[in-house]
Design a protein around this motif. Sequence first.
Motif, PDB file in Angstrom:
ATOM      1  N   SER A  38     -45.494  38.803   2.325  1.00 25.23           N
ATOM      2  CA  SER A  38     -44.630  39.482   2.896  1.00 25.23           C
ATOM      3  C   SER A  38     -45.246  39.828   4.456  1.00 25.23           C
ATOM      4  O   SER A  38     -45.183  40.187   4.947  1.00 25.23           O
ATOM      5  CB  SER A  38     -45.640  40.935   2.101  1.00 25.23           C
ATOM      6  N   LEU A  39     -43.406  39.922   3.815  1.00 24.56           N
ATOM      7  CA  LEU A  39     -42.194  40.261   5.842  1.00 24.56           C
ATOM      8  C   LEU A  39     -42.203  41.734   5.714  1.00 24.56           C
ATOM      9  O   LEU A  39     -42.675  42.254   7.176  1.00 24.56           O
ATOM     10  CB  LEU A  39     -40.429  39.979   5.926  1.00 24.56           C
ATOM     11  N   THR A  40     -42.451  42.507   4.676  1.00 21.75           N
ATOM     12  CA  THR A  40     -43.065  44.100   4.560  1.00 21.75           C
ATOM     13  C   THR A  40     -43.652  44.363   5.016  1.00 21.75           C
ATOM     14  O   THR A  40     -43.704  45.505   6.025  1.00 21.75           O
ATOM     15  CB  THR A  40     -42.352  44.501   3.453  1.00 21.75           C
ATOM     16  N   ARG A  83     -27.852  42.718  -1.712  1.00 17.70           N
ATOM     17  CA  ARG A  83     -27.914  43.326  -1.042  1.00 17.70           C
ATOM     18  C   ARG A  83     -28.683  43.456   0.420  1.00 17.70           C
ATOM     19  O   ARG A  83     -28.817  42.252   0.304  1.00 17.70           O
ATOM     20  CB  ARG A  83     -29.550  43.921  -2.198  1.00 17.70           C
ATOM     21  N   LEU A  87     -34.776  46.122   8.178  1.00 16.31           N
ATOM     22  CA  LEU A  87     -36.010  46.950   8.428  1.00 16.31           C
ATOM     23  C   LEU A  87     -36.290  47.219   9.074  1.00 16.31           C
ATOM     24  O   LEU A  87     -35.891  46.973  10.592  1.00 16.31           O
ATOM     25  CB  LEU A  87     -36.771  45.339   7.153  1.00 16.31           C
ATOM     26  N   SER A 118     -39.300  49.102  -0.414  1.00 15.26           N
ATOM     27  CA  SER A 118     -38.952  47.056  -0.141  1.00 15.26           C
ATOM     28  C   SER A 118     -38.437  46.694  -1.264  1.00 15.26           C
ATOM     29  O   SER A 118     -39.123  46.596  -2.060  1.00 15.26           O
ATOM     30  CB  SER A 118     -40.164  46.901   1.002  1.00 15.26           C
ATOM     31  N   LEU A 119     -38.104  45.641  -1.818  1.00 13.51           N
ATOM     32  CA  LEU A 119     -37.937  44.593  -2.345  1.00 13.51           C
ATOM     33  C   LEU A 119     -38.495  43.361  -2.385  1.00 13.51           C
ATOM     34  O   LEU A 119     -39.794  43.203  -3.208  1.00 13.51           O
ATOM     35  CB  LEU A 119     -36.343  43.681  -2.367  1.00 13.51           C
ATOM     36  N   GLY A 120     -39.306  43.209  -1.040  1.00 13.47           N
ATOM     37  CA  GLY A 120     -40.510  42.746  -0.951  1.00 13.47           C
ATOM     38  C   GLY A 120     -42.021  43.685  -1.716  1.00 13.47           C
ATOM     39  O   GLY A 120     -42.475  41.983  -2.421  1.00 13.47           O
ATOM     40  N   PHE A 124     -43.600  40.907  -4.690  1.00 16.70           N
ATOM     41  CA  PHE A 124     -44.600  40.061  -4.265  1.00 16.70           C
ATOM     42  C   PHE A 124     -46.095  40.965  -4.920  1.00 16.70           C
ATOM     43  O   PHE A 124     -47.375  40.466  -5.140  1.00 16.70           O
ATOM     44  CB  PHE A 124     -45.403  40.406  -2.915  1.00 16.70           C
ATOM     45  N   VAL A 168     -32.977  35.409  -0.674  1.00 15.38           N
ATOM     46  CA  VAL A 168     -33.500  36.680   0.292  1.00 15.38           C
ATOM     47  C   VAL A 168     -33.229  35.948   1.848  1.00 15.38           C
ATOM     48  O   VAL A 168     -34.024  34.984   2.375  1.00 15.38           O
ATOM     49  CB  VAL A 168     -35.421  36.948   0.501  1.00 15.38           C
ATOM     50  N   GLU A 170     -33.220  36.312   5.485  1.00 12.54           N
ATOM     51  CA  GLU A 170     -33.291  36.980   6.937  1.00 12.54           C
ATOM     52  C   GLU A 170     -33.395  36.820   8.551  1.00 12.54           C
ATOM     53  O   GLU A 170     -33.505  36.146   8.324  1.00 12.54           O
ATOM     54  CB  GLU A 170     -35.475  37.664   6.383  1.00 12.54           C
TER      55      GLU A 170
HETATM   56  C1  LIG Z   1     -38.648  39.827   0.775  1.00 12.25           C
HETATM   57  C2  LIG Z   1     -39.231  40.392   1.207  1.00 12.25           C
HETATM   58  O1  LIG Z   1     -38.348  41.552   1.966  1.00 12.25           O
HETATM   59  C3  LIG Z   1     -38.129  42.310   2.082  1.00 12.25           C
HETATM   60  C4  LIG Z   1     -37.194  43.733   1.968  1.00 12.25           C
HETATM   61  C5  LIG Z   1     -36.089  43.279   1.651  1.00 12.25           C
HETATM   62  C6  LIG Z   1     -35.537  44.680   0.891  1.00 12.25           C
HETATM   63  O2  LIG Z   1     -35.726  46.124   0.598  1.00 12.25           O
HETATM   64  O3  LIG Z   1     -34.136  44.811   0.011  1.00 12.25           O
HETATM   65  C7  LIG Z   1     -35.207  42.247   1.325  1.00 12.25           C
HETATM   66  C8  LIG Z   1     -35.757  41.063   2.632  1.00 12.25           C
HETATM   67  C9  LIG Z   1     -36.913  41.422   3.177  1.00 12.25           C
HETATM   68  O4  LIG Z   1     -37.127  41.455   4.529  1.00 12.25           O
HETATM   69  C10 LIG Z   1     -40.600  40.236   2.032  1.00 12.25           C
HETATM   70  O5  LIG Z   1     -41.905  41.272   2.304  1.00 12.25           O
HETATM   71  O6  LIG Z   1     -41.474  39.540   2.835  1.00 12.25           O
END
Ligand SMILES: C=C(O[C@@H]1C=C(C(=O)O)C=C[C@H]1O)C(=O)O
Length: 185
Positions: A38-40, A83, A87, A118-120, A124, A168, A170
């Motif tokens: 997760s990038l978040t 969307r 971030l 966060s979508l992430g 996840f 997704v 980024e």
């Molecule tokens: C896919 C992830 O989600 C992150 C959160 C996102 C959002 O809230 O829209 C969008 C893309 C990502 O950078 C992640 O955390 O890996």
Amino acid sequence: MATSSFRQAHAFPVWQPVAALRPTMSASWWQWVASTDSLTARLTAAGSERPFRVRLLRQGVGMPQPDEAQALGLALRHYAWLREVALCVGDTPWVVARSVAPLTQLKGQHLEKLGERSLGSWLFRQPDLIRGPLEATVCVPRFAYPTDAESLWGRRSVFQHAGLSLLVQEYFLSSMANDLRLPSR
Ligand SMILES: C=C(O[C@@H]1C=C(C(=O)O)C=C[C@H]1O)C(=O)O
């Protein structure tokens, strides 16, 4: 936030498997761009004292770009759910992201209710989550975002969960490189 007028980039992105760009990428950036967790979570950890925040730029039904439609196997010129977020760590956008999903696959996920969560973090938590291969680009995003920071690397992958395919994308910004003392590429 150091905000400037929204700007629009026009380059058409060229996507390549992330490994193909590895020779041109520093080891520090490879750790970010090629990571599949997760990038978040990573941004939250890297920000240490400074809070991580999702700033919602735009969300709703819209027209995917041709490369987005192709990545999802969608017919051209069909509406999709879009969307766009920044971030942010503290007040600074480090990454801008744009996600796309086919309207026909949205069944009760209530993604529109995510808002600035966060979508992430949601993705996840899904036990059946599958992530497709990562592709990367040096092209800049074509959506508007509220900072003068340049995009250094972009990446994309398709997540699959319960019949939903979610693309997704980024883009890692120069503001993140400055704050973390990462090389320019
Ligand atoms: C896919 C992830 O989600 C992150 C959160 C996102 C959002 O809230 O829209 C969008 C893309 C990502 O950078 C992640 O955390 O890996």
